[in-house]
Design a protein around this motif. Structure first.
Motif, PDB file in Angstrom:
ATOM      1  N   UNK A   8      48.642  33.064  38.766  1.00  9.86           N
ATOM      2  CA  UNK A   8      47.264  33.506  38.949  1.00  9.86           C
ATOM      3  C   UNK A   8      46.400  32.299  39.273  1.00  9.86           C
ATOM      4  N   UNK A   9      45.387  32.528  40.080  1.00  2.06           N
ATOM      5  CA  UNK A   9      44.505  31.427  40.474  1.00  2.06           C
ATOM      6  C   UNK A   9      43.577  30.981  39.351  1.00  2.06           C
ATOM      7  N   UNK A  10      43.311  31.895  38.396  1.00  2.00           N
ATOM      8  CA  UNK A  10      42.360  31.587  37.340  1.00  2.00           C
ATOM      9  C   UNK A  10      40.917  31.862  37.719  1.00  2.00           C
ATOM     10  N   UNK A  11      40.703  32.525  38.851  1.00  2.00           N
ATOM     11  CA  UNK A  11      39.347  32.816  39.297  1.00  2.00           C
ATOM     12  C   UNK A  11      38.593  33.628  38.247  1.00  2.00           C
ATOM     13  N   UNK A  12      37.321  33.322  38.078  1.00  2.15           N
ATOM     14  CA  UNK A  12      36.475  34.055  37.135  1.00  2.15           C
ATOM     15  C   UNK A  12      36.047  35.384  37.741  1.00  2.15           C
ATOM     16  N   UNK A  13      35.847  36.374  36.907  1.00  4.83           N
ATOM     17  CA  UNK A  13      35.451  37.702  37.378  1.00  4.83           C
ATOM     18  C   UNK A  13      34.176  37.627  38.204  1.00  4.83           C
ATOM     19  N   UNK A  14      33.168  36.926  37.706  1.00  2.00           N
ATOM     20  CA  UNK A  14      31.882  36.868  38.400  1.00  2.00           C
ATOM     21  C   UNK A  14      32.000  36.212  39.765  1.00  2.00           C
ATOM     22  N   UNK A  15      32.833  35.185  39.849  1.00  6.50           N
ATOM     23  CA  UNK A  15      33.008  34.487  41.126  1.00  6.50           C
ATOM     24  C   UNK A  15      33.637  35.402  42.167  1.00  6.50           C
ATOM     25  N   UNK A  16      34.722  36.074  41.792  1.00  8.71           N
ATOM     26  CA  UNK A  16      35.402  36.953  42.730  1.00  8.71           C
ATOM     27  C   UNK A  16      34.554  38.178  43.053  1.00  8.71           C
ATOM     28  N   UNK A  17      33.839  38.688  42.063  1.00  9.82           N
ATOM     29  CA  UNK A  17      32.975  39.855  42.294  1.00  9.82           C
ATOM     30  C   UNK A  17      31.895  39.530  43.320  1.00  9.82           C
ATOM     31  N   UNK A  18      31.354  38.322  43.266  1.00  8.74           N
ATOM     32  CA  UNK A  18      30.328  37.929  44.232  1.00  8.74           C
ATOM     33  C   UNK A  18      30.895  37.905  45.647  1.00  8.74           C
ATOM     34  N   UNK A  19      32.133  37.419  45.790  1.00 14.47           N
ATOM     35  CA  UNK A  19      32.775  37.385  47.106  1.00 14.47           C
ATOM     36  C   UNK A  19      32.986  38.792  47.643  1.00 14.47           C
ATOM     37  N   UNK A  20      33.474  39.699  46.784  1.00 12.26           N
ATOM     38  CA  UNK A  20      33.703  41.082  47.208  1.00 12.26           C
ATOM     39  C   UNK A  20      32.386  41.773  47.537  1.00 12.26           C
ATOM     40  N   UNK A  21      31.375  41.544  46.724  1.00 10.49           N
ATOM     41  CA  UNK A  21      30.085  42.197  46.933  1.00 10.49           C
ATOM     42  C   UNK A  21      29.401  41.746  48.221  1.00 10.49           C
ATOM     43  N   UNK A  22      29.761  40.557  48.697  1.00  9.19           N
ATOM     44  CA  UNK A  22      29.164  40.047  49.943  1.00  9.19           C
ATOM     45  C   UNK A  22      29.724  40.738  51.185  1.00  9.19           C
ATOM     46  N   UNK A  23      30.803  41.464  51.039  1.00  7.44           N
ATOM     47  CA  UNK A  23      31.402  42.148  52.183  1.00  7.44           C
ATOM     48  C   UNK A  23      30.529  43.343  52.584  1.00  7.44           C
ATOM     49  N   UNK A  24      30.188  43.413  53.855  1.00  5.98           N
ATOM     50  CA  UNK A  24      29.400  44.531  54.385  1.00  5.98           C
ATOM     51  C   UNK A  24      30.353  45.506  55.064  1.00  5.98           C
ATOM     52  N   UNK A  25      30.675  46.596  54.390  1.00  2.81           N
ATOM     53  CA  UNK A  25      31.641  47.552  54.908  1.00  2.81           C
ATOM     54  C   UNK A  25      31.143  48.273  56.160  1.00  2.81           C
ATOM     55  N   UNK A  26      29.857  48.215  56.422  1.00  5.42           N
ATOM     56  CA  UNK A  26      29.310  48.866  57.613  1.00  5.42           C
ATOM     57  C   UNK A  26      29.501  48.013  58.868  1.00  5.42           C
ATOM     58  N   UNK A  27      29.985  46.770  58.695  1.00  6.29           N
ATOM     59  CA  UNK A  27      30.154  45.864  59.830  1.00  6.29           C
ATOM     60  C   UNK A  27      31.606  45.411  59.923  1.00  6.29           C
ATOM     61  N   UNK A  28      32.417  46.101  60.719  1.00  7.51           N
ATOM     62  CA  UNK A  28      33.825  45.708  60.861  1.00  7.51           C
ATOM     63  C   UNK A  28      33.957  44.337  61.514  1.00  7.51           C
TER      64      UNK A  28
END
Length: 512
Positions: free
Chosen positions: A57-77
């Motif tokens: 496991x990378x050891x990534x923190x939940x908040x760090x990874x959540x911010x990366x996922x939340x930045x994804x705009x699903x309306x823009x392929x």
């Protein structure tokens, strides 16, 4: 446009072809070259990620990874598929938990066979639903063949049958549903639960299982309208197996209170300890008391193909129903599980005929509609994974792999017993060990030991150097190894134990 012309397009140009007429990129022969290209790119991304994963496991923190996922705009392929895979690296592949890594020792997750991974490609491509014959054809027959094979391995009678499920929780739910229906037919024979709901007498129904049985039994009781309190936890012996005297006492106590014992659940591989209840003794008692007898073999079911430990399941041929998770001890990808019944007639409690899907007339003419046996309607062809595995290598290698991790767990037990820093709770019948950092000099302070053991696991979650689990025994915090990777060596286990010891001692010294 021909396939040859399509193959000569660059991936970015292919994107325009994907979106021709504004339609999504449907999987078909016209798009097959695109699928091949994308599949190879996807496999390459997985290969790179696995090669890069020097720890589970990378050891990534939940908040760090959540911010990366939340930045994804699903309306823009994105521009093309390689860009999509590059994004996937950042949101998933770089931070996945890799069960194939030898220092993943946490939960009941296994590495998987490569034929099963190939099967996932085929399953997704054809997109079969195995609920009815007219949606699946050969897939129905393949699943049934594997069910028959599993029943034979368990030495169930010729009346046996089963169905693939999403996992042990669903299989256990089905077992308790059938047990409830059998009890209703006994205690309220004129009552039909399908039409009228539960009869009043159901409030007195009682189900017995080990105090360390899986929580899905309680969950099933609640979903079936019986409630958590319908499940009676039975004390265990020093081996963490259901104690027969305690079971007899629990049944007698229920009867004395006016309650109605209806079922007993035998655990063949508890989640924490891997302990196996005395199957044959409980099955005989269940028959005497007229109780439904179910074996939760989600973990220990792999012993059905074991060369050295199959005898631990002796008596399983006597029970009424069985849960098996192929995605635990048969090295299959999630999900791949089954529910088996010794008497197929009990599937009638689950069957509901719909004219548009599985009309009663088809049952009469022998059309095999697996939905007649399932809680699910639309259902994946998960059986193909086990089928390709068995047709490629047979079942002996799967049994050897399970035997190997059991042997490793028993070697680990010796190491833990000899190490001055650890107390180990159980001798492993399967491949799970519960232990804790507890050097003699600190045993006078159990609260401190709780803190240190919790800190060890939190440290591993932050570093990712190893993945281990935790549990509580008598209110105290313990660590847990669950070994399902046959590539794991005793040297890997020793290294993790030394890390645990180092982390705990350093934390202790820092607190002084």
């Amino acid at each position: 446009m021909s396939q040859l012309q399509t193959a000569q397009l660059s991936p970015i140009q292919n994107q325009a072809l994907f979106e021709k007429n504004g339609l999504p990129p449907q999987f078909n022969l016209d798009q097959f070259i695109n699928y091949q290209i994308a599949s190879l790119q996807g496999l390459s991304a997985v290969q790179q990620a696995m090669a890069k994963a020097q720890k589970p496991f990378s050891g990534v923190a939940v908040n760090t990874l959540a911010a990366t996922v939340n930045d994804v705009d699903l309306a823009k392929p994105l521009a093309d598929f390689p860009a999509v895979l590059n994004e996937l690296k950042s949101v998933y592949l770089d931070h996945a938990v890799y069960f194939h890594h030898p220092r993943y020792m946490a939960h009941l997750n296994c590495p998987v066979t490569y034929p099963a991974v190939v099967a996932e490609h085929i399953i997704g491509a054809i997109n079969t639903s195995v609920d009815t014959w007219d949606q699946s054809a050969g897939a129905t027959l393949i699943e049934q063949k594997l069910i028959d094979w599993s029943c034979e391995k368990a030495k169930l009678p010729s009346t046996a049958d089963g169905v693939f499920t999403s996992g042990g929780t669903q299989s256990n739910l089905m077992a308790m549903l059938v047990a409830r229906e059998v009890a209703v037919s006994r205690y309220a024979p004129e009552h039909q639960v399908k039409l009228q709901g539960l009869p009043n007498v159901a409030s007195r129904f009682r189900i017995y299982c080990s105090e360390v049985a899986h929580f899905s039994i309680q969950k099933a009781a609640a979903l079936l309208g019986l409630g958590y309190n319908a499940v009676v936890p039975v004390a265990t012996n020093s081996k963490m197996q259901m104690d027969m005297d305690a079971l007899n006492h629990a049944i007698a106590d229920s009867k004395a209170k006016g309650d109605l014992p209806i079922a007993v659940v035998v655990t063949a591989g508890t989640t924490d300890f891997g302990s196996i209840d005395p199957i044959k003794d409980i099955a005989k008692l269940a028959k005497k008391e007229q109780l439904w007898c179910h074996v939760d073999g989600a973990y220990g079911g792999g012993l059905l193909v074991s060369e050295h430990h199959r005898s631990a399941l002796n008596g399983i041929e006597l029970v009424d129903s069985i849960t098996i998770d192929y995605h635990k001890s048969f090295m299959q990808p999630v999900s791949c599980s089954a529910f088996l019944l010794s008497d197929k007639r009990h599937f009638s409690h689950i069957t509901l005929y719909a004219d548009y899907l599985n009309p009663l007339a088809e049952a009469g003419n022998g059309t095999p509609n697996l939905v007649d046996k399932s809680l699910q309607t639309t259902r994946r062809f998960d059986a193909l994974k086990l089928w390709l595995t068995l047709r490629t290598m047979g079942d002996a290698p799967l049994g050897r792999a399970f035997d190997k991790v059991i042997g490793l767990a028993r070697q680990t037990h010796i190491v833990l017993n000899e190490h001055p820093d650890f107390d180990v709770i159980n001798y492993p019948e399967l491949s799970a060990l519960v232990f804790r950092f507890a050097p003699e000099a600190l045993k006078h302070n159990p609260d401190l030991l709780d803190t240190l053991n919790l800190h060890v696991r939190q440290t591993f979650l932050k570093t990712g150097d190893a993945m281990i689990a935790r549990t509580k025994i008598n209110g105290r915090h313990y660590l847990k190894f669950t070994l399902l990777n046959a590539q794991c060596q005793l040297s890997d286990v020793r290294a993790v134990l030394e890390q645990i010891s180092t982390i705990a001692w350093q934390t202790y010294k820092e607190q002084q």
